[in-house]
Scaffold this active site. Structure first.
Site, PDB file in Angstrom:
ATOM      1  N   GLU A 258     -25.767  63.846  64.551  1.00  0.00           N
ATOM      2  CA  GLU A 258     -27.215  63.689  64.534  1.00  0.00           C
ATOM      3  C   GLU A 258     -27.880  64.744  65.407  1.00  0.00           C
ATOM      4  O   GLU A 258     -27.443  64.944  66.543  1.00  0.00           O
ATOM      5  CB  GLU A 258     -27.591  62.272  65.019  1.00  0.00           C
ATOM      6  CG  GLU A 258     -27.050  61.192  64.104  1.00  0.00           C
ATOM      7  CD  GLU A 258     -27.381  59.770  64.564  1.00  0.00           C
ATOM      8  OE1 GLU A 258     -27.931  59.613  65.667  1.00  0.00           O
ATOM      9  OE2 GLU A 258     -27.089  58.827  63.801  1.00  0.00           O
ATOM     10  N   HIS A 276     -32.172  57.347  62.458  1.00  0.00           N
ATOM     11  CA  HIS A 276     -31.644  56.426  63.481  1.00  0.00           C
ATOM     12  C   HIS A 276     -32.786  55.614  64.106  1.00  0.00           C
ATOM     13  O   HIS A 276     -33.020  55.654  65.310  1.00  0.00           O
ATOM     14  CB  HIS A 276     -30.889  57.191  64.558  1.00  0.00           C
ATOM     15  CG  HIS A 276     -29.853  56.355  65.254  1.00  0.00           C
ATOM     16  ND1 HIS A 276     -28.672  56.859  65.713  1.00  0.00           N
ATOM     17  CD2 HIS A 276     -29.823  55.033  65.573  1.00  0.00           C
ATOM     18  CE1 HIS A 276     -27.956  55.915  66.288  1.00  0.00           C
ATOM     19  NE2 HIS A 276     -28.634  54.785  66.208  1.00  0.00           N
TER      20      HIS A 276
END
Length: 525
Positions: A258, A276
């Site tokens: 990420e 997220h």
């Protein structure tokens, strides 16, 4: 107690801290500025922005506790904090409802094609037929993992008239009946689910839990949701299954890397993605802020936190003596857990020699933490809840001390009983505090206490070890060291290969195909 809040924290949490402590809120500190300021504080409250390195911890003079308003503690050097007797705590329950609701929102968006229809309409397209969805009513929801979030999702989705089928090796039939759902094997959940959502921690056992083979047994047109951890579902396999039409659509909030630049899940219209956002609600931010404040205030009054990651109450003097044994026991527990898996009935710890003369309670807790942490996720098992969690699982804990030491000045022996079969690991700490694992089951050999390794049982014949090394070499896996343990001539051997990185599943399958290899397991310590 003087508290430094170095990341943005909900105002309610700051006010709660101020009710019982002297609080400074100073955000956006550079590493050098934090090192300069930390000697004046007893407690440090952080989120994900502040990096609490060993340098920061070593600069601390009064620090007693590091509180993370959230779950992940990747930005804290827990080992360095433990060595200084500093408590590290987090707040795993504060965002449960937020994560559960985001999962359900993603599931609804997936069922009714909401993001795609919204985007099309903004571009001037009116196509009701193209975005026809499906109902939840009378469908089967497969829930993989019934922890805090998974249980909340299951409870809420029952109100849609869904049949809930769940897989979790740590949940009993009695508990499942209380929750109003049906326990099943992972294969059954994957085979019968119309929607499948995952809620497990990311461990060696759950990494790529759903891969190409698992997609093959699913229903055509299944829909997949992952708001738990990136890597539980193989991203390339999921992208392929959606592209080929096996999976009707997917909703993903978490990724192996990420931000997910170049991720195969991006760019497909039938894969909904969010950055997220599971814990990103105003309420969750307040909850974790209040939770971390309450734990720090409890410590200020001489109490214990509810979610300590490391040992909550041990003096630096005692820690200096026991720390090597604690670290050894945790690694031994992790090794045994990864080799045996879940479903064991009893754990036995035998202390021999000089260690038997000491207070072994922190060592026992460390062993349990290592054992359960590798199976349930390190963030979910700490020194406060390890023993309680083991008891709640129905696992019997046995402890004994003996003078017998098998040639070592001290030894820790761990035994796991599963379906009547006993698996054992033994370790020792040398005079210079070097930690060694010296036996696994009946095999006496050297097993490193840290790093990635392949542990295999092979026939006692020539030309087996070499082909195994060739397989790894062809996969560009470098071998750092090799150790072999033998019972008797002609009996199977134990081969331990230390490797520089995790061995992919496809290479592990190739290792198992080498003639003479009876079993092979990837282990991470």
């Amino acid at each position: 107690m003087k508290v430094l809040v170095s990341d943005s924290l909900a105002e309610d949490g700051v006010k709660r801290l101020q009710s019982g402590a002297d609080v400074d809120v100073i955000t956006n500190l550079s590493p050098e500025e934090l090192i300069q300021k930390i000697p004046d504080y007893d407690a440090l409250v952080i989120r994900s922005g502040t990096k609490v390195t060993a340098d920061v911890i070593n600069a601390a003079k009064r620090l007693k506790v590091i509180g993370r308003a959230g779950v992940g503690i990747d930005n804290v050097d827990v080992e360095a904090a433990t060595k200084k007797g500093i408590i590290v705590l987090n707040t795993p329950g504060g965002n449960t409802i937020s994560a559960a609701e985001h999962t359900i929102a993603m599931m609804l968006a997936l069922a009714r094609n909401i993001p795609q229809a919204n985007s099309a309409l903004h571009q001037g397209e009116w196509n009701r037929k193209k975005y026809t969805g499906v109902e939840f009513f009378n469908k089967t929801l497969g829930v993989v993992g019934l922890g805090r979030v998974g249980a909340e999702v299951a409870a809420r989705m029952k109100s849609f008239g869904m049949r809930i089928l769940a897989y979790d090796p740590f949940v009993t039939e009695e508990k499942a009946q209380q929750m109003g759902l049906t326990l099943a094997t992972l294969e059954t959940v994957l085979r019968e689910g119309d929607f499948i959502t995952v809620h497990t921690p990311l461990t060696n056992e759950t990494r790529n839990l759903i891969d190409d083979d698992e997609f093959k047994i699913m229903k055509d047109g299944v829909r997949i949701v992952n708001c738990a951890r990136g890597g539980i579902i193989n991203e390339a396999a999921l992208a392929k299954a959606v592209a080929e039409g096996k999976v009707a659509g997917a909703a993903v909030d978490v990724f192996t890397k990420e931000p997910p630049t170049g991720n195969p899940l991006l760019g497909q219209e039938r894969i909904i993605t969010t950055p997220h956002l599971g814990a990103s609600t105003a309420e969750a931010q307040v909850n974790v802020a209040l939770a971390v404040a309450d734990q720090i205030l409890a410590i200020a009054k001489g109490g214990l936190p509810t979610n300590a990651i490391n040992m909550p109450a041990i003096s630096p003097e005692t820690l200096a003596v026991m720390e090597p044994y604690m670290m050894l026991a945790e690694r031994m527990g992790s090794l045994l857990g990864q080799m045996v898996g879940s479903g064991f009935e009893s754990l036995e710890l035998i202390y021999s020699g000089t260690i038997a003369e000491k207070d072994t309670r922190p060592v026992t807790i460390s062993a349990i933490r290592g054992l359960l942490g590798c199976l349930m996720g390190k963030d979910s098992i700490n020194f406060v809840n390890a023993t309680t969690t083991l008891k709640e699982m129905g696992v019997k804990l046995l402890e004994s001390k003996t003078e017998s030491i098998n040639g070592y000045s001290n030894a820790i022996t761990m035994k796991l009983t599963k379906n009547g079969v006993i698996n054992m690991v033994q370790g020792t700490v040398s005079g210079n505090k070097e930690k060694r694992i010296v036996q696994l089951d009946l095999y006496r050999t050297y097993i490193p206490t840290e790093g990635d390794m392949v542990i295999a049982v092979i026939d006692d014949k020539p030309n087996i070890i070499g082909p195994c090394c060739v397989v790894l070499g062809e996969g560009n896996i470098n071998i750092g060291s090799m150790h072999v343990g033998r019972m008797d001539e002609g009996q199977p051997q134990l081969m331990v290969l230390s490797v520089d990185q995790m061995v992919p599943d496809d290479l592990m399958k190739r290792l198992l195909q080498v003639p003479g290899v009876k079993s092979a397991k990837m282990v991470e310590l």
